[in-house]
Design an enzyme around this catalytic site. Structure first.
Site, mmCIF file in Angstrom:
data_model
loop_
_atom_site.group_PDB
_atom_site.id
_atom_site.type_symbol
_atom_site.label_atom_id
_atom_site.label_comp_id
_atom_site.label_asym_id
_atom_site.label_seq_id
_atom_site.Cartn_x
_atom_site.Cartn_y
_atom_site.Cartn_z
ATOM 1 N N THR A 1 -98.388 9.080 18.023
ATOM 2 C CA THR A 1 -99.271 9.812 18.954
ATOM 3 C C THR A 1 -98.462 10.655 19.937
ATOM 4 O O THR A 1 -97.337 10.323 20.303
ATOM 5 C CB THR A 1 -100.157 8.827 19.758
ATOM 6 N N ALA B 1 -94.531 20.052 16.074
ATOM 7 C CA ALA B 1 -95.623 19.640 15.185
ATOM 8 C C ALA B 1 -96.857 20.530 15.203
ATOM 9 O O ALA B 1 -97.382 20.868 14.121
ATOM 10 C CB ALA B 1 -96.005 18.200 15.515
ATOM 11 N N LYS C 1 -81.187 16.888 29.306
ATOM 12 C CA LYS C 1 -82.237 17.173 30.292
ATOM 13 C C LYS C 1 -82.081 16.268 31.518
ATOM 14 O O LYS C 1 -82.169 16.720 32.659
ATOM 15 C CB LYS C 1 -83.617 17.001 29.663
ATOM 16 N N GLY D 1 -85.574 22.506 19.876
ATOM 17 C CA GLY D 1 -86.634 22.726 18.882
ATOM 18 C C GLY D 1 -87.446 21.457 18.781
ATOM 19 O O GLY D 1 -87.353 20.570 19.639
ATOM 20 N N ASP E 1 -74.534 35.006 26.481
ATOM 21 C CA ASP E 1 -74.457 33.542 26.354
ATOM 22 C C ASP E 1 -74.261 32.951 27.753
ATOM 23 O O ASP E 1 -73.209 33.135 28.365
ATOM 24 C CB ASP E 1 -73.269 33.163 25.444
ATOM 25 N N LYS F 1 -98.605 24.623 7.752
ATOM 26 C CA LYS F 1 -98.785 23.909 6.475
ATOM 27 C C LYS F 1 -100.227 24.004 5.975
ATOM 28 O O LYS F 1 -100.487 24.202 4.783
ATOM 29 C CB LYS F 1 -98.362 22.440 6.631
ATOM 30 N N SER G 1 -84.182 29.866 12.319
ATOM 31 C CA SER G 1 -83.792 28.464 12.611
ATOM 32 C C SER G 1 -82.532 28.470 13.474
ATOM 33 O O SER G 1 -81.980 29.540 13.719
ATOM 34 C CB SER G 1 -83.469 27.738 11.308
ATOM 35 N N TYR H 1 -80.449 15.739 23.227
ATOM 36 C CA TYR H 1 -81.322 16.629 24.005
ATOM 37 C C TYR H 1 -81.887 15.956 25.253
ATOM 38 O O TYR H 1 -81.884 16.528 26.349
ATOM 39 C CB TYR H 1 -82.448 17.102 23.098
HETATM 40 N N1 GKE Z 1 -91.820 19.226 13.918
HETATM 41 C C1 GKE Z 1 -92.642 18.594 13.047
HETATM 42 N N2 GKE Z 1 -92.943 19.182 11.848
HETATM 43 N N3 GKE Z 1 -93.128 17.357 13.406
HETATM 44 C C2 GKE Z 1 -93.948 16.754 12.524
HETATM 45 C C3 GKE Z 1 -94.319 17.337 11.278
HETATM 46 C C4 GKE Z 1 -93.784 18.602 10.932
HETATM 47 O O1 GKE Z 1 -94.045 19.180 9.869
HETATM 48 N N4 GKE Z 1 -95.185 16.482 10.652
HETATM 49 C C5 GKE Z 1 -95.334 15.417 11.471
HETATM 50 N N5 GKE Z 1 -94.579 15.572 12.581
HETATM 51 C C6 GKE Z 1 -94.448 14.561 13.657
HETATM 52 C C7 GKE Z 1 -92.990 14.248 14.016
HETATM 53 O O2 GKE Z 1 -92.423 13.364 13.056
HETATM 54 C C8 GKE Z 1 -93.161 13.594 15.369
HETATM 55 O O3 GKE Z 1 -93.445 12.220 15.220
HETATM 56 C C9 GKE Z 1 -94.401 14.325 15.960
HETATM 57 O O4 GKE Z 1 -94.992 15.037 14.868
HETATM 58 C C10 GKE Z 1 -94.024 15.336 17.026
HETATM 59 O O5 GKE Z 1 -92.911 16.040 16.545
HETATM 60 P P1 GKE Z 1 -92.344 17.324 17.345
HETATM 61 O O6 GKE Z 1 -93.461 18.131 17.871
HETATM 62 O O7 GKE Z 1 -91.362 17.972 16.444
HETATM 63 O O8 GKE Z 1 -91.487 16.726 18.557
HETATM 64 P P2 GKE Z 1 -91.663 15.505 19.561
HETATM 65 O O9 GKE Z 1 -92.941 15.600 20.295
HETATM 66 O O10 GKE Z 1 -91.351 14.210 18.865
HETATM 67 O O11 GKE Z 1 -90.426 15.823 20.510
HETATM 68 C C11 GKE Z 1 -90.382 17.064 21.190
HETATM 69 O O12 GKE Z 1 -90.853 16.788 22.514
HETATM 70 C C12 GKE Z 1 -90.791 17.924 23.364
HETATM 71 C C13 GKE Z 1 -91.241 17.489 24.755
HETATM 72 O O13 GKE Z 1 -92.444 16.801 24.665
HETATM 73 C C14 GKE Z 1 -88.939 17.539 21.187
HETATM 74 O O14 GKE Z 1 -88.581 17.869 19.843
HETATM 75 C C15 GKE Z 1 -88.778 18.734 22.076
HETATM 76 O O15 GKE Z 1 -89.377 19.858 21.481
HETATM 77 C C16 GKE Z 1 -89.397 18.511 23.444
HETATM 78 O O16 GKE Z 1 -88.592 17.624 24.173
#
Ligand code: GKE
Length: 336
Positions: A223, A195, A155, A81, A56, A202, A336, A151
């Site tokens: 987007t 995503a 950063k 995540g 850790d 899915k 998880s 988060y």
């Molecule tokens: N995770 C996830 N799972 N997101 C989903 C899903 C699903 O089944 N269905 C739709 N989405 C949508 C989320 O609601 C969000 O609007 C978009 O896809 C992207 O979600 P994401 O990939 O979980 O995370 P974000 O891009 O919003 O944010 C991530 O950004 C990264 C840096 O660009 C953060 O969670 C970090 O992983 C990181 O900072």
């Protein structure tokens, strides 16, 4: 190209860290790999690293131990995540400041030569991400500060800690702000997935179970841009070897809506068009995000190469293979 160096990769058991270790080994370096997870849960197996530790790194004594006799340190470790995780684990995510801070203290004591910190697009001001298809975020858009809760603040705080260690103790630092990195050997289930992997999973499951719908978080109009892992590693190593010490976007500017990404994945899978069940109560993050790549092009003479449809095809096929294997054991990529 970095070679014949003694390099410590923290977070080696994770997604980006694992790919980084492989690339540094191929280039001919002596790697010390460390992660909080026990080795059997590391996302990739390396039999030719010089040392590996399951420790850790929030504990300073562990940081002191692994930074001994090291030239370069890559801090790829944090508790994180996709939105499903970071929206519901803000205190957990913030504690990653302990990793970066204790590592920097140890690097100063052990006189390492250079330090890399993996920052994130979540450091950007959320007020500038309220619309879809926004202008790419420029590095200066992190201030005035209003990052992702938890988060994003971790950063941004850790970026500043890196800068002050460089200013006060002459430790050269390199900082990349990653924009949603995806690809094989990343988490695709269990709650930490982002995503691209989540939606590949899915669609794969809907196809396997002959279902005609998938659940989508939000309204699907939000987007993003997504950067394939090979581009992430290339950009990271070029930045590390440059002499630029301010934060830099390592991302794509190929901005798509989540609905558009689902269409790309459906085409890859060959499935019929699936009904989207929009879950408006699920974690959505910002409305729109994209990476402005003017600075990275200027300082590194480099930009991402792999288009979303091509990166998603590799990712989809890898997840499909992993799911087929799951009959025998729970994949390490669904923790998880
Ligand atoms: N995770 C996830 N799972 N997101 C989903 C899903 C699903 O089944 N269905 C739709 N989405 C949508 C989320 O609601 C969000 O609007 C978009 O896809 C992207 O979600 P994401 O990939 O979980 O995370 P974000 O891009 O919003 O944010 C991530 O950004 C990264 C840096 O660009 C953060 O969670 C970090 O992983 C990181 O900072």
């Amino acid at each position: 190209m970095i070679k014949n160096k003694k390099i410590l990769v923290i977070g080696a058991g994770g997604f980006i860290g694992g790919h980084l270790v492989n690339r540094l080994l191929k280039n001919g370096n002596f790697i010390t790999a460390a992660d909080i997870k026990p080795k059997e849960y590391w996302f990739q197996d390396f039999d030719n690293v010089n040392n590996h530790y399951s420790l850790d790194m929030k504990e300073i004594e562990n940081c002191r131990k692994v930074t001994k006799n090291i030239d370069y340190v890559f801090n790829m470790a944090c508790n994180m995540g996709g939105m499903g995780f970071i929206e519901n684990n803000k205190a957990e995510c913030m504690q990653s400041v302990l990793i970066n801070t204790n590592l920097l203290i140890s690097c100063r004591e052990n006189k390492i030569e250079k330090y890399f910190f993996s920052s994130s697009a979540c450091a950007y001001n959320t007020r500038k991400q309220k619309n879809v298809f926004i202008e790419g975020l420029k590095e200066e858009d992190a201030y005035p500060a209003d990052p992702e809760d938890g988060y994003g603040w971790e950063k941004l705080f850790s970026e500043r800690m890196c800068r002050h260690f460089m200013e006060d103790y002459n430790i050269p630092v390199r900082i990349a702000r990653y924009h949603n990195i995806y690809g094989p050997y990343g988490t695709f289930d269990g709650g930490r997935e982002k995503a691209p992997a989540a939606l590949c999973r899915k669609v794969i499951k809907a196809k396997k179970n002959n279902e005609n719908k998938i659940e989508v978080w939000g309204d699907g109009k939000q987007t993003r841009t997504f950067l394939y892992i090979d581009d992430c590693i290339e950009g990271t190593l070029r930045l590390f070897e440059s002499n630029y010490s301010e934060p830099v976007n390592i991302g794509s500017d190929e901005q798509v809506s989540i609905n558009q990404m689902i269409e790309i994945i459906e085409n890859i899978s060959g499935t019929k068009k699936l009904e989207r069940v929009y879950q408006l109560d699920k974690p959505k993050g910002v409305r729109g995000r994209s990476s402005n790549n003017d600075l990275v092009k200027k300082i590194l003479n480099w930009s991402f190469k792999i288009q979303l449809k091509d990166g998603l095809k590799k990712t989809y096929n890898w997840i499909d293979t992993e799911i087929n294997k799951q009959g025998s054991n729970i994949s390490r990529f669904t923790k998880s």
